[in-house]
Design a protein around this motif. Structure first.
Motif, PDB file in Angstrom:
ATOM      1  N   LYS A 407      99.061  76.163  23.303  1.00 20.57           N
ATOM      2  CA  LYS A 407      98.595  76.048  24.688  1.00 20.57           C
ATOM      3  C   LYS A 407      99.735  75.704  25.638  1.00 20.57           C
ATOM      4  CE  LYS A 407      93.746  74.868  23.779  1.00 20.57           C
ATOM      5  NZ  LYS A 407      93.149  75.913  24.651  1.00 20.57           N
ATOM      6  N   GLN A 408     100.680  74.926  25.158  1.00 23.42           N
ATOM      7  CA  GLN A 408     101.833  74.604  26.006  1.00 23.42           C
ATOM      8  C   GLN A 408     102.659  75.849  26.302  1.00 23.42           C
ATOM      9  OE1 GLN A 408     104.100  71.393  24.264  1.00 23.42           O
ATOM     10  NE2 GLN A 408     102.315  70.022  24.117  1.00 23.42           N
ATOM     11  N   LEU A 410     101.523  79.034  26.263  1.00 29.34           N
ATOM     12  CA  LEU A 410     100.726  79.922  27.116  1.00 29.34           C
ATOM     13  C   LEU A 410     100.696  79.418  28.556  1.00 29.34           C
ATOM     14  CD1 LEU A 410      97.742  80.579  24.674  1.00 29.34           C
ATOM     15  CD2 LEU A 410      99.583  82.173  25.275  1.00 29.34           C
ATOM     16  N   LYS A 411     100.637  78.117  28.717  1.00 30.73           N
ATOM     17  CA  LYS A 411     100.652  77.555  30.073  1.00 30.73           C
ATOM     18  C   LYS A 411     101.986  77.827  30.749  1.00 30.73           C
ATOM     19  CE  LYS A 411      99.355  73.343  32.554  1.00 30.73           C
ATOM     20  NZ  LYS A 411      98.919  71.924  32.406  1.00 30.73           N
ATOM     21  N   LEU A 412     103.079  77.758  29.968  1.00 29.96           N
ATOM     22  CA  LEU A 412     104.400  78.069  30.511  1.00 29.96           C
ATOM     23  C   LEU A 412     104.491  79.536  30.924  1.00 29.96           C
ATOM     24  CD1 LEU A 412     107.316  77.007  31.022  1.00 29.96           C
ATOM     25  CD2 LEU A 412     107.861  77.771  28.703  1.00 29.96           C
ATOM     26  N   GLY A 414     102.141  81.151  32.271  1.00 27.25           N
ATOM     27  CA  GLY A 414     101.258  81.367  33.413  1.00 27.25           C
ATOM     28  C   GLY A 414      99.875  81.849  33.032  1.00 27.25           C
ATOM     29  N   ASP A 416      95.940  81.220  31.399  1.00 28.31           N
ATOM     30  CA  ASP A 416      94.919  80.165  31.351  1.00 28.31           C
ATOM     31  C   ASP A 416      94.732  79.743  29.898  1.00 28.31           C
ATOM     32  OD1 ASP A 416      92.871  78.412  31.745  1.00 28.31           O
ATOM     33  OD2 ASP A 416      91.391  79.907  32.373  1.00 28.31           O
ATOM     34  N   ASP A 417      95.340  78.625  29.534  1.00 29.58           N
ATOM     35  CA  ASP A 417      95.336  78.216  28.135  1.00 29.58           C
ATOM     36  C   ASP A 417      93.948  77.781  27.644  1.00 29.58           C
ATOM     37  OD1 ASP A 417      96.159  75.942  30.008  1.00 29.58           O
ATOM     38  OD2 ASP A 417      95.577  74.826  28.202  1.00 29.58           O
ATOM     39  N   GLU A 418      93.008  77.507  28.560  1.00 24.49           N
ATOM     40  CA  GLU A 418      91.675  77.064  28.154  1.00 24.49           C
ATOM     41  C   GLU A 418      90.900  78.157  27.433  1.00 24.49           C
ATOM     42  OE1 GLU A 418      90.417  74.072  28.265  1.00 24.49           O
ATOM     43  OE2 GLU A 418      92.245  73.275  29.174  1.00 24.49           O
TER      44      GLU A 418
END
Length: 478
Positions: A407-408, A410-412, A414, A416-418
């Motif tokens: 998730k970290q 994917l968030k980097l 851009g 939506d890691d949720e």
């Protein structure tokens, strides 16, 4: 003569009776005092019995007079209501003088208990017999458990062995939530022993999971499966058994499914997303060892269509831990085989082998695995029985650790890691294979799906599987 001696005569009971003469010269038999008392008591008993017989005769006369009076009343009512049916024909009214008796067989039958009351009594007797039978069966079961405690424990262990470790943990969570719900509505489940329930109770539980706990449709279905499993294991009937339709419960579940259908589903990690993840890790994000390990884990999860629980752990003592010895490289180092000790589609735990080949593309599962294994041998002593994927300290890769790092990344990027999780690799692999024009039966073979049984009879050699994996990398980026 007054001076005559006394004579004695023997009687069978060896008692003597004195014989003497009175003043007139007659013989007088004098009985002992005990015999006189016995005769007196016998006379008293006869008097008492006669008194009782007279009392019973008077009582019988009273009852007969009452019955005759009641018969006369019933006859008058029948004359007033001729249409009303009665169980017996109209009896003859007889006026008897006081003290006279009527034979019992000549007394007419009078219905003194209503039909409804009689039916209730009969029904109540049936219920009592049924309950006593159930109690007898329950007591018999309890006795068997006491006599064979070892067999009882072994049978329960066999029930537990019918499901995988991951399923067992999920079922334990679902059944715990279910027992907590029962307690909140006043139904006790001591020591988590399932009580008898109705379909309505399950409907309330499903509604509670949806509205109060905010659980998804799939999670609710999983919890219902957990409830059914524990009831089956305990030998207690429940509405979820195969012979019950539960039409209203199924309607409620369809309503939940339709209500949640508009929500965002889990997004796939396709090959294009996998390339971006690999680029981030190659540039460095968590340290050299973790970055190299995550590259190998992500490429393996994608190309082998793995579920997150098949290469990560929730418990260190898991017997399906993916170890170093489960990876076997071929002689040319152009392919390798992994062996899964357990899998969802392997209910008998015979083990499943998955072959992976070089892709000759940006992301290659063979190159990533070779790089990681070489680094792992240099980083610390590599024991063949140890976990394949570990952190710097040698701790097995847990699903929580892996998903957190994913998730970290994917968030980097851009994203939506949720909407991503560990299962996104398996979803993305199938999506990429379909986009690469891989045939349906090959997708099912690569993903080890058990649906459409015809795929089990199709033989796919290594070259065919290799071409299919290479085709997954040829999907055009949108």
């Amino acid at each position: 003569m007054t001076g005559r001696k006394r004579k004695t005569s023997e009687i069978p009971d060896e008692r003597t009776i004195d014989i003497s003469e009175n003043q007139n010269g007659d013989e007088v038999h004098e009985l002992p005092a005990s015999s006189e008392r016995a005769i007196h008591n016998e006379a008293g008993r006869k008097s008492t019995n006669e008194t009782k017989i007279d009392s019973l005769s008077q009582a019988i006369d009273t009852i007969q007079q009452s019955l005759l009076s009641l018969t006369n009343v019933v006859s008058k009512l029948q004359q007033q209501n001729p249409n009303q049916s009665t169980p017996t024909s109209e009896p003859d009214r007889v006026n008897l003088p006081s003290g006279s008796r009527v034979p019992s067989d000549s007394v007419p039958y009078v219905e003194t208990v209503s039909t409804n009351l009689r039916n209730n009594i009969i029904q109540d007797d049936k219920i009592q017999r049924s309950s006593s039978s159930s109690s007898s069966n329950a007591s018999t079961s309890t006795i068997l458990e006491r006599i064979n405690p070892v067999l009882e424990k072994e049978s329960r262990d066999l029930c537990e062995s019918s499901i995988s470790d991951n399923t067992r943990r999920a079922y334990r969570t679902g059944f715990t939530v279910y027992c907590q719900f029962l307690s909140s509505i006043g139904i006790e489940a001591p020591n988590y022993n399932p009580p008898k329930i109705s379909e309505q109770t399950l409907i309330y539980f499903v509604t509670h999971c949806c509205n109060s706990l905010k659980l998804t449709y799939n999670t609710i279905k999983l919890y219902l499966a957990a409830v059914r499993f524990h009831y089956v294991k305990a030998g207690i009937s429940n509405p979820l058994s195969s012979d019950e339709s539960c039409a209203r419960l199924q309607t409620v579940l369809r309503g939940i499914q339709k209500q949640q259908s508009s929500k965002q589903k889990r997004r796939p990690i396709t090959y294009s997303v996998l390339i971006q993840i690999q680029n981030v890790l190659q540039r460095g994000m968590f340290g050299y060892f973790l970055d190299t390990m995550l590259q190998a884990a992500c490429s393996l999860a994608f190309f082998a269509f793995l579920r997150c629980g098949e290469f990560t752990v929730n418990d260190i003592n898991q017997d399906n831990l993916l170890c170093v010895e489960d990876v076997v490289m071929d002689r040319n180092y152009k392919a390798y085989t992994i062996t899964l000790k357990r899998s969802k589609t392997d209910p008998f735990r015979t083990g499943i082998q998955i072959h992976l080949f070089q892709s000759d593309q940006t992301v290659c599962p063979v190159k990533s695995m070779l790089k990681y294994l070489n680094l792992r041998r240099k980083w610390y002593n590599c024991v063949m029985s140890s976990a394949l994927f570990t952190d710097e300290s040698g701790n097995p890769l847990s699903s929580h650790f892996f998903i957190t790092k994913l998730k970290q990344i994917l968030k980097l990027l851009g994203l939506d890691d949720e909407n991503f999780n560990g299962h996104s690799f398996r979803i993305g692999a199938a999506t990429s294979a379909a986009g690469g024009q891989v045939e349906d039966h090959l997708i099912k073979t690569l993903g080890r799906w058990s649906s459409d049984c015809y795929t089990r009879y199709i033989r796919s050699d290594d070259q065919t599987l290799s071409r299919a994996q290479k085709a997954m990398c040829c999907q055009k980026t949108v």
